[in-house]
Design an enzyme around this catalytic site. Structure first.
Site, PDB file in Angstrom:
ATOM      1  N   GLY A  23       1.087   7.980  10.333  1.00 42.19           N
ATOM      2  CA  GLY A  23       1.034   6.625   9.366  1.00 42.19           C
ATOM      3  C   GLY A  23       0.146   6.862   8.449  1.00 42.19           C
ATOM      4  N   GLY A  26      -5.222   1.620   4.659  1.00 43.82           N
ATOM      5  CA  GLY A  26      -6.015   1.770   3.112  1.00 43.82           C
ATOM      6  C   GLY A  26      -7.118   2.875   2.896  1.00 43.82           C
ATOM      7  N   PHE A  27      -7.654   3.271   4.086  1.00 44.98           N
ATOM      8  CA  PHE A  27      -8.865   4.139   3.976  1.00 44.98           C
ATOM      9  C   PHE A  27      -8.618   5.452   4.669  1.00 44.98           C
ATOM     10  CE2 PHE A  27     -10.753  -0.039   3.362  1.00 44.98           C
ATOM     11  CZ  PHE A  27     -11.357   0.191   2.214  1.00 44.98           C
ATOM     12  N   ARG A 138     -11.588  -9.317  14.395  1.00 43.26           N
ATOM     13  CA  ARG A 138     -11.377  -9.809  12.946  1.00 43.26           C
ATOM     14  C   ARG A 138      -9.955  -9.223  12.473  1.00 43.26           C
ATOM     15  NH1 ARG A 138     -13.865  -9.030   8.387  1.00 43.26           N
ATOM     16  NH2 ARG A 138     -14.073 -11.018   7.876  1.00 43.26           N
ATOM     17  N   ASN A 144      -1.532  -4.137  15.534  1.00 40.89           N
ATOM     18  CA  ASN A 144      -2.844  -3.523  15.968  1.00 40.89           C
ATOM     19  C   ASN A 144      -2.829  -3.450  17.490  1.00 40.89           C
ATOM     20  OD1 ASN A 144      -4.116  -2.701  13.526  1.00 40.89           O
ATOM     21  ND2 ASN A 144      -5.038  -4.643  13.274  1.00 40.89           N
TER      22      ASN A 144
END
Length: 515
Positions: A23, A26-27, A138, A144
């Site tokens: 997969g 973003g980073f 967060r 997740n």
């Protein structure tokens, strides 16, 4: 929706053989590798080569350090190593969870109430362990929550986590608390509690809490609903009012009206399991995840950090907090037959008297046995009698201590887990009055019912449904003290109304019929 970015070329990592991409993010990109020694499949998250080195690398290393602190927990993904590739990209090798994530599972079909409650309590134990270590996740959401080969949940992606009191950018809007959209507000424990509630709601509803099927569900609209719209109760016939109440408390708009900790949410969900006749899921939390290990007395000894499993299936619904225990005491079996994720061959719970010596080997214990036996034989009987009296006195003190209210108990030998008095437990809180003084009027083929709230509070709303002698219609929600429904066939039209407080507490149903 923008097209998914293709994975970057996978790096060559000594000791690992690439299998396939898993997969993109973003980073970073995630790949499946085969580790040579020990031989196993691992998921490796690799930082993108073209991102800002300082900020992205610091964030990536923070994730590695945070997850390393927590990865011994049975419901948190295990971290194996964190290194840098030859071309300068940071990578994180972690446990490979081969089964579909929670996101994929609920999109195939909603979870049963039994499975959702079990999963929720397990996740609460993982999140509470992180909070005890001063870490706020967060970004709790179904994507997740991975699924291990043993079909156990595993919380991952602490990439935007922070310590309590810090603030970092990044969030997933559908599962974020209202205060997450305010500028400059640091993350807090109750934001994670909200996201836990939103995740539970999602797997039961088949969509995130403020998505309204068939309507505009753009990001801006979702944020407005999250901040200003009352949560819709789940209308599934198998979901009890108590579960809707618990979710309403977990996702209250005002953080102070939510459960104060993930442990408080877990306690309420355990009571709901008992209410429904399900096995009570253990709540597993490290006694002190931030504490340093005590010095070893023997160099080759291995110390296993104790895990406190909290379950109390025999406690009546009207009793005190389910999350209460004598630290160091082995908990009773909850009756939950589902095996825990096997991090180690066994899990040990050391009694307080063993805390300084729990690393001794079985061989050493056997060697000491004959001497202990001889000593016992020569021990004066008067000391034995005195010892029995002391045991009885201590046992009585412990029994009295467990009967006291939670805030009056004494604890030793570990971090006590106590429930705050605010918010009130929706299953044990103050009584909510029933609505009264019904009136009705008819217009054409509809009838409008009106009622009075005997003790109006700010944030009150109502759940109502048309009813018959054998059936109940769709449950609807309103802030108004009136509701309109179609005239029932065959004469009387009946309605039931429940008053709901802003903290999730709910009244008994008031029922009324036309003349």
């Amino acid at each position: 929706m923008s097209p998914r970015r293709p994975s970057s070329p996978a790096p060559l990592i000594p000791g690992f053989t690439l299998v396939k991409p898993l997969g993109t993010g973003g980073f970073s990109d995630v790949y499946l590798y085969e580790q040579h020694r020990p031989q196993r499949k691992v998921a490796i998250k690799v930082l993108l080569a073209d991102v800002s080195k300082d900020d992205a690398r610091k964030l990536f290393e923070t994730e590695a350090n945070l997850m390393a602190q927590l990865s011994s927990h049975p419901y948190i993904v295990t971290i194996y190593q964190a290194e840098t590739t030859e071309d300068g990209r940071s990578y994180l090798a972690m446990e490979y969870c081969s089964r579909p994530s929670l996101d994929a599972r609920y999109r195939r079909g909603v979870l049963s109430v039994d499975e959702a409650l079990t999963l929720a309590i397990q996740l609460c134990s993982a999140v509470h362990t992180a909070h005890l270590a001063g870490i706020v996740h967060r970004d709790i959401k179904p994507a997740n929550v991975l699924t291990t080969d043993y079909n156990r949940p595993a919380l991952t992606d602490f990439g935007i986590s922070g310590t309590v009191g810090s603030h970092a950018a990044g969030m997933s809007v559908p599962w974020s608390a209202p205060e997450a959209f305010e500028e400059g507000l640091p993350p807090g424990v109750r934001m994670d509690v909200y996201s836990l509630g939103a995740t539970i709601y999602t797997v039961l509803a088949g969509h995130s809490p403020f998505v309204h099927p068939g309507q505009d569900n753009s990001q801006a609209v979702l944020i407005e609903r999250i901040c200003n719209t009352q949560l819709r109760a789940l209308a599934r016939a198998d979901i009890p009012d108590s579960l809707n109440q618990a979710l309403a408390v977990a996702m209250a708009k005002d953080p102070e009206s939510r459960f104060g900790t993930a442990a408080e949410l877990a306690r309420t969900l355990q009571r709901i399991q008992m209410e429904l006749g399900f096995s009570v899921t253990e709540f597993e939390v490290m006694e002190d995840p931030a504490a340093e290990a005590a010095p070893e007395e023997e160099g080759e000894a291995t110390r296993v950090r104790s895990v406190t499993s909290i379950s109390d299936a025999q406690r009546p619904l009207s009793a005190g907090p389910m999350i209460s225990f004598v630290p160091g005491q082995r908990p009773k079996d909850s009756g939950n037959s589902r095996p825990a994720k096997p991090k180690v061959a066994e899990r040990f719970v050391a009694a307080p008297s063993d805390a300084a010596d729990s690393s001794q080997s079985p061989a050493g214990d056997q060697a000491d046995a004959p001497a202990a036996e001889n000593e016992a034989r020569s021990f004066p009987k008067i000391f034995i009698v005195v010892g029995i009296i002391l045991v009885l006195l201590i046992g009585g003190a412990v029994a009295v201590n467990r009967l006291l209210p939670q805030d009056e108990r004494t604890t030793e030998g570990g971090l006590p887990i106590t429930a705050s008095g605010d918010p009130k437990d929706p299953l044990l809180g103050g009584t909510v009055p029933m609505v009264e003084n019904f009136k009705y009027s008819t217009v054409g083929e509809t009838v409008t019912f009106r009622w009075e709230n005997p003790e109006p509070n700010q944030g009150d709303f109502y759940r109502w449904a048309p009813i018959t002698a054998t059936d109940k219609g769709e449950v609807q929600q309103t802030k108004s003290t009136s509701a309109t429904t179609a005239i029932a066939e065959g004469g009387q039209t009946c309605i039931e109304v429940k008053l709901v407080r802003d903290d999730g507490r709910i009244s008994d149903a008031s029922k009324f019929c036309t003349g």
